[in-house]
Enzyme design. Structure first.
Site, short mmCIF file in Angstrom:
data_model
loop_
_atom_site.label_atom_id
_atom_site.label_comp_id
_atom_site.label_asym_id
_atom_site.label_seq_id
_atom_site.Cartn_x
_atom_site.Cartn_y
_atom_site.Cartn_z
N ASP A 469 0.85 -1.19 0.00
CA ASP A 469 0.00 0.00 0.00
C ASP A 469 0.88 1.24 0.00
O ASP A 469 2.10 1.15 -0.25
CB ASP A 469 -0.88 -0.03 1.27
CG ASP A 469 -2.25 0.57 1.04
OD1 ASP A 469 -2.28 1.76 0.67
OD2 ASP A 469 -3.26 -0.14 1.19
N HIS A 500 -3.49 6.21 3.36
CA HIS A 500 -4.19 4.97 2.99
C HIS A 500 -3.56 3.73 3.63
O HIS A 500 -4.26 2.89 4.24
CB HIS A 500 -4.20 4.84 1.46
CG HIS A 500 -5.14 3.81 0.95
ND1 HIS A 500 -4.79 2.50 0.80
CD2 HIS A 500 -6.45 3.90 0.56
CE1 HIS A 500 -5.82 1.82 0.33
NE2 HIS A 500 -6.85 2.67 0.18
N TYR A 610 -8.53 -11.54 -10.49
CA TYR A 610 -7.68 -12.70 -10.73
C TYR A 610 -8.06 -13.81 -9.74
O TYR A 610 -8.11 -13.58 -8.53
CB TYR A 610 -6.21 -12.28 -10.58
CG TYR A 610 -5.24 -13.30 -11.08
CD1 TYR A 610 -5.46 -13.94 -12.30
CD2 TYR A 610 -4.11 -13.63 -10.35
CE1 TYR A 610 -4.57 -14.88 -12.77
CE2 TYR A 610 -3.21 -14.57 -10.82
CZ TYR A 610 -3.44 -15.19 -12.03
OH TYR A 610 -2.57 -16.14 -12.50
N SER A 660 -11.33 -0.69 -0.24
CA SER A 660 -9.98 -0.90 0.30
C SER A 660 -10.08 -1.34 1.75
O SER A 660 -9.34 -2.21 2.23
CB SER A 660 -9.17 0.41 0.26
OG SER A 660 -8.60 0.62 -0.99
#
Lengths: 708, 647
Positions: A469, A500, A610, A660
């Site tokens: 991050d 963040h 994915y 997030s």
């Protein structure tokens, strides 16, 4: 004596009469002067008008003409001319060819004019006519057509065309001087069009047959087309060209127009998959869609479809089209026999510039054993690249290189570099972004899963959670004891604390220390891997490049992370990151990533898209799917995403929203579960049925939720 | 090759996977992640529309499948399931090598890509062998025709064969494209046509390619393109041989300098040098093909007028040697062309003046940047510079030109400006004339059914340093033209108007003006198209004070009722030319019409006969010349037939 005097008298009378008659005959020439260009022959027609009141019926004859310059005769024209005189007047015409040789001879004598003279005589009179040719340049010459060349669209004076085909003919006209060209197009003698055009020397003169009426092509057989020049007067025989019409009908004759619907002409569209649609004409069974680069009319891509629409796939857009560039497109319809039935006009569209790629950057990877400085130098020289950074990917046994290319179209450069077989991977350096927004409300996320009850049993002890991050504030009171490692992987920058990363780390592992907040796994070890940089001081969003993330993931694997939280995403599939995730997944490492924050989002972002990655959607304060139900359905699990209180740098706290944070929540929960049971097979995770409490209950195997 | 075989074996074994031998298990495991494609990589098959299919290693989302064949997206035509797809190309594949790319995303989110190449042939003997032959026959017999017109035949039979055939094998390719005609009529045909069999045009092409080597030879009606100051866009009979290896290319050519029709001139490569152009050129590309350097040399002669072209110039002869350097470093955004040529040219071989040497040079930069394109050029053409085969070159000129075009939304604007002057040697025997040309063109397509445009051109020629006897030249020219087109369903209407003037500012005051108005309505529905046009042209000569008005009305009408085998077409024009000084007062009417009926009884897919009538009427009177009057009517019965033989 008398006889002698008489002879003298008659002689005097004869001479007198001769003199009188000679003086009486006159000639005027029209035109009497021309401007002719040097460097080429000129052909001019003149008229001689004779007047001789004394003569009755006789002829005036000139046996030859003479070209003279600077008082010297330089060439003779031996062609005789005869003018018949009747009632005191007569006329004759002559076409004079002034060769370029005569002009050159005059110039050699220092003269810039040539005089052409003819003497007309009969038995009793003689008269001289002069025409002056002033030698000048082509621009200054009198208006004259030098050459006319007719041809069809095939550049030839002959063409075979099907019946009812629309064809055109062209006339290239070479001229000197300037003036008004008048003429007409004729097809088999029928006047198609009258032409009246001023031609100024220096301008190109190509004249084409009119759009309407077209050259007739309804009658099988051979036909001719001519362009007849009526002004200026020319002695040239007007050429004609031949077209043969076959009895077979033209398929191209005024094809129906196919109407395009969307996108609108000159639309500016997002750089990605794009749908095109149009109206289906009668008899249309197959469509060909063609895309052109607007700058050079070369076809960029094409497709066949039986529907009246076509979706340009995202991967094709990335491969064949460039962001920020303008393209045009058109559609051609065919019937069941593959004959064209309709065609559209071309429309243009422009792909918006994208910020999902690091400008000019390419990541390439090759086997660590094959890497050398010499090879790096050779790669740079051969492909015109500059290496920005080189870093190992220990977990994959590869060496990665970030190159810079001056090629504006990065995908083009990537495709060129892919041809180098020594490289096992080549891709653009993608830009991914963190997924959170700052807010200032209260949150109740931990209560949803009865965190206190879980913490009485599990706290994430011995579990390493890598936070890939922005920088985590390792000095934060709530995190200080939880950070096992911190490292920077952002190129050309030092490690620093950012919003963040600090928020995500806090949600996962903020300690139970009597201050601030409690993380979901308050005793888990955090590997703070700074792969993203906060783009501005005011906002928490982070921006991450493929190379930085790859380095950070590699470090996470090398340092034995059990869980890797990747609270970022992008629309592009990233092959390099996929390889690292595969490698970690093989060892049982859990990868967690958020879905997407866009309200109208339809698809998961990469890496959440994915399969080896646990994709996490959001829940709003009312526990409804966030950002929408459609995308939430595509995720493995959903967790609170709105108004989550989190740690921020400087021992402070703030409310934030975004998937997030949902991802961080699930990473924490997985850490608790790992503490409970060791390895977790991501493929055997309990299905998420809309209630995070039930899901957590199954993960930690502790009764938490009220019975329904 | 190993991979291909394995892939193929795996496809065969798919139905009995359990029987796969243990020793092959490892090898197969290595390819199970691949998409199995048929035709397999490197395979060769005799088929124009081969079945293309694929089997995915695991179930996939059908929406993620992308199938690209020879760079064309075929996905919408394929029958796609979770486990594979199959389709046949809708358009026949050309024989040769084909590239197939299949891309899918599996359930795990992995992107899988498989690229194969395969070759198709048309037969065992040749990779490609084709022959398309169309035969058309027409016979006209006069029912009525003017008695005194010897050029009009009583009967005419015309046959036409268009044949395009070729073969290719192992890099070699030979093809012949020819249009052969037969004519038999009892009136003397208009030259260059003649009774009997003749080849209207033909082109024999032979080539070989292998790797970076490409050889191509053309014989027949070829198009010759070298450089702008030498030969450019020259369509002539002759031969060109082109050899390319990697970035180097060599070309030799020999063509007739005049246009010919039919078999005249034979192959066009032999014979006297007075009527042909022969030469060679070579170029090399370097710096990743971003630069090209080349040289060329050609010589020959041109005798005069030929088929389709007339000239007032004398026979000429000469030679040119040129060098050029082109570059394109910025993907069409900034291209440069530099050319320098040296000629030895005799503009008139009939006189006794020797040829002269001179030179020409050109530097041009151009580019296209999204919606903007530009061009700037400097040009120098020596006073005695000349190139055989390029009589369009100006002489004795030096100057520059700049052109720009910009497209913003529905609006397009183009601007052009040039300045040049002659008398480049500053010869005191001549004036120096400076020539300015400017042009502004604007078009607007914001209203889809009403495109319109306006253009303005301004020119000025001004002489200085006039020697004795030479007159002053000061000429202004202006042209303004507008165009608008309205389309309303099946109807449309075009209107164009142009006004131009040439203002002679010398005491001679030889001013002229010309005004043209053209209206072109149109009607087009299935089976009927009608395009009339009306134009008025008014020209005025201020010096002679003579005005000439030309009125033209024309019609093109074609009718073919749907489902019917009959069609009717007509075209005609009525033209009046009238001069104010009564030197001309002519009226000209021409009407042609034809009706055709396809004879169904004898029709087959390969034979299409039709019968028809075609007639023409023309009437010409000129009251200014009383003896000029013509009134003619012709009517023919016409039989036509078409046949196609395709291999």
């Amino acid at each position: 004596m008398k006889r002698k005097s008489l002879y003298q008298f008659f002689a005097f009378i004869y001479i007198l009469l001769s003199a009188v008659s000679a003086q009486a005959a006159t000639v005027s020439v029209s035109p009497s002067s021309f401007n002719v260009p040097r460097g080429s022959s000129s052909i001019r027609t003149v008229s001689y008008l004779f007047s001789d009141p004394t003569s009755t019926t006789t002829h005036l004859v000139s046996s030859s003409g003479a070209f003279s310059a600077a008082g010297e005769t330089i060439e003779m024209n031996s062609r005789p001319i005869t003018a018949a005189m009747q009632n005191g007047s007569g006329q004759a015409a002559e076409t004079i060819t002034l060769s370029s040789g005569v002009i050159e001879k005059a110039l050699l004598r220092g003269a810039n004019k040539v005089i052409y003279s003819r003497t007309f005589t009969n038995s009793c009179t003689s008269v001289m006519a002069n025409i002056v040719f002033i030698i000048t340049s082509e621009a200054g010459a009198s208006f004259e057509i030098k050459k006319i060349n007719l041809y069809f669209e095939n550049k030839r004076p002959e063409m075979t065309v099907p019946k009812n085909a629309v064809i055109k003919a062209y006339a290239d006209i070479r001229f000197v001087g300037s003036g008004l060209l008048q003429g007409r197009w004729e097809a088999d003698g029928m006047v198609l069009d009258s032409v009246s055009r001023h031609l100024a020397y220096g301008a190109d003169a190509t004249i084409q047959t009119p759009e309407a009426p077209p050259i007739p092509t309804y009658e099988a057989g051979s036909h001719t087309v001519r362009f007849v020049i009526t002004n200026p007067v020319t002695t040239m025989t007007m050429p004609s060209i031949i077209y043969y019409v076959t009895p077979a009908e033209s398929l191209k004759e005024r094809p129906d127009t196919l109407k395009l619907n969307s996108p609108a002409d000159e639309a500016v569209v997002e750089y990605g998959a794009l749908k095109f649609d149009w109206e289906r004409p009668a008899r249309a069974a197959l469509f060909q869609v063609k895309f052109f680069d607007s700058s050079d009319s070369a076809a960029v891509f094409s497709a066949y479809t039986k529907d009246a629409s076509y979706s340009l796939p995202e991967s094709v857009v990335r491969d064949k089209f460039s962001a920020g560039r303008r393209y045009s497109w058109g559609v051609k319809a065919f019937d069941a026999e593959e004959k064209p039935v309709a065609e559209s006009e071309a429309r243009a569209f422009t792909f918006k510039k994208t910020d999902s790629l690091a400008p000019g950057e390419i990541i390439a990877a090759l086997d660590e054993a094959k890497f050398s400085e010499g090879l790096l130098k050779e790669l740079q020289e051969r492909h015109g690249l500059k290496a920005l950074s080189v870093f190992p990917l220990q977990s994959l046994g590869l060496r990665a290189i970030v190159f810079f290319t001056t090629e504006k179209d990065v995908f083009k450069a990537v495709n060129a570099l892919k041809k180098d077989r020594r490289l096992v991977l080549v891709q653009p350096n993608y830009v991914m972004r963190t997924m959170s927004d700052p807010l200032r409300n209260m949150q109740h996320a931990n209560d949803l899963i009865k965190a206190d009850e879980i913490h009485a049993v599990y706290r994430g002890r011995g579990v390493k959670v890598a936070v890939v991050d922005t920088g985590v504030d390792a000095g934060h009171d709530d995190l200080r004891d939880r950070i096992a490692f911190s490292g920077n992987y952002v190129r050309n920058e030092a490690y620093r604390a950012e919003v963040h990363g600090t928020a995500v780390a806090g949600i996962i592992a903020a300690g139970i220390n009597g201050t601030g907040i409690e993380g979901i796994a308050p005793e888990a070890e955090v590997l703070a891997l700074r792969a993203c940089r906060q783009v501005s001081r005011e906002r928490p969003e982070g921006e991450c490049f493929s190379d930085s993330i790859a380095s950070a993931l590699d470090a996470a694997l090398v340092k034995g992370a059990n869980i890797v939280n990747m609270s970022f995403g992008a629309s592009d599939y990233d092959g390099l990151l996929a390889r690292l995730i595969d490698k970690g997944a093989e060892k049982g490492v859990l990868f967690v990533a958020p879905s997407e924050n866009g309200r109208n989002a339809k698809d998961l972002r990469f890496p959440a898209s994915y399969s080896p990655v646990i994709s996490v959607g959001g829940l709003d304060e009312k526990l409804n799917p966030y950002p929408n139900a459609g995308i939430a359905k595509k995720t493995s699990v959903c967790a609170p995403a709105v108004n989550i209180i989190a740690t921020v740098p400087g021992n402070r706290y703030n409310f934030m929203s975004g998937t997030s944070l949902s991802s961080a929540f699930i990473s924490g929960l997985l850490a608790l579960s790992l503490e409970r049971g060791g390895l977790i097979d991501r493929r055997k995770l309990p299905p998420f049925k809309g209630d995070i409490c039930n899901w957590a209950e199954e993960m930690v195997n502790i009764p938490l939720c009220p019975p329904k | 090759m190993k991979k291909i075989n394995l892939t193929f074996i795996f496809l065969l074994l798919l139905p009995c996977a359990s029987a796969i031998a243990v020793e092959t298990a490892e090898l197969l495991a290595a390819i199970t992640a691949e998409i199995l494609v048929s035709p397999p990589d490197g395979s060769e098959l005799i088929d124009k529309k081969p079945l293309i299919r694929a089997v995915f290693p695991a179930p996939v989302d059908p929406a993620s499948v992308i199938v690209i064949l020879d760079g064309v997206d075929m996905t919408p035509l394929a029958n796609i399931t979770e486990t594979g797809f199959e389709f046949r190309p809708v358009i026949a594949l050309l024989p040769g090598r084909h590239g197939l790319s299949v891309s899918v995303v599996d359930r795990e989110g992995r992107q899988l890509l498989q690229e194969v190449t395969f070759t198709t042939r048309t037969s065992d003997a040749f990779e490609e062998a084709f022959s398309r032959n169309d035969v058309w026959l027409s016979y006209d017999n006069a029912i009525d025709r003017p008695e005194n017109d010897d050029a009009m035949p009583d009967s005419r039979f015309e046959g036409h064969i268009r044949s395009y055939s070729g073969i290719s094998e192992r890099g070699w390719r030979i093809s012949l494209d020819a249009n052969v005609r037969y004519l038999d009529q009892n009136a003397q045909p208009v030259p260059p046509r003649q009774n009997g069999i003749d080849a209207a045009n033909w082109l024999l092409t032979a080539g070989y390619s292998e790797g970076d080597l490409r050889l191509r030879t053309e014989l027949g009606d070829v198009l010759l393109n070298e450089t702008q100051n030498t030969v450019f866009n020259l369509s002539r009979r002759g031969g060109i041989m082109n050899l390319e290896y990697d970035d180097v290319s060599l070309r030799v050519f020999s063509v007739m300098s005049g246009q010919v029709y039919g078999l005249e001139g034979n192959s066009g490569i032999g014979g006297a040098s007075a009527d042909r152009i022969a030469g060679a050129s070579g170029s090399v590309k370097f710096m990743d093909e971003k630069m090209e350097f080349g040289v060329l040399s050609l010589s020959g002669g041109e005798e005069g007028s030929s088929f389709g072209a007339a000239t007032a110039s004398a026979p000429n002869r000469g030679s040119v040697f040129g060098v050029f350097l082109n570059s394109d470093f910025f993907d069409n955004r900034f291209k440069t062309e530099l050319e320098s040529d040296f000629s030895d040219f005799d503009p008139d071989t009939d006189d006794d003046v020797e040829s002269k040497r001179d030179r020409a040079a050109r530097l041009r930069v151009s580019g296209v940047m999204d919606r903007y394109h530009y061009e700037a050029a400097y040009e120098y053409l020596g006073r005695d510079y000349g190139a055989v085969g390029n009589q369009w070159l100006r002489k004795d000129m030096e100057g520059f030109r700049i052109g720009n075009g910009y497209l913003f939304g529905p609006q397009t604007i183009s601007v052009f400006f040039s300045r040049n002057s002659d008398n480049v040697r500053d010869d005191g025997a001549f004036p120096t004339i400076v020539n300015y040309q400017g042009m502004l063109d604007y078009s607007y397509q914001g209203i889809p059914d009403l495109p319109m445009g306006l253009s303005y051109q301004k020119g000025m020629q001004d002489s200085t340093k006039e020697p004795e006897f030479s007159k002053k030249l000061l000429l202004y020219s202006d042209t303004i033209a507008g165009r608008v087109h309205y389309a309303a369903g099946v109807m449309n209407l075009g209107f164009q108007a142009a006004y131009s003037s040439m203002n002679d500012r010398t005491p001679e005051n030889n001013d002229t003006t010309a005004t043209t108005y053209t209206i072109t309505p149109g009607y087009n529905v299935a089976g009927v198209s009608m395009y009339p046009s009306f134009s008025l042209n008014v020209s005025k000569n201020r010096m002679t004070e003579v005005n000439t008005d030309t009125y033209t009305a024309a019609l093109d009408l074609r009718v073919r009722s749907r489902g019917s085998r009959a069609s009717f077409s007509t075209s005609g024009a009525f033209n009046i030319v009238k001069a104010s000084d009564s030197s001309m007062d002519a009226r000209n009417l021409n009407i042609g019409a034809g009706i055709t009926y396809e004879i169904q009884k004898y029709q087959t897919p390969f034979f299409r006969p039709a019968i028809g009538l075609k007639g023409a009427y023309s009437r010409f009177t000129d009251t200014a010349h009383l003896d000029t009057k013509r009134n003619e009517f012709t009517l023919y019965i016409a039989l036509t037939a078409g046949m196609s033989l395709v291999y």
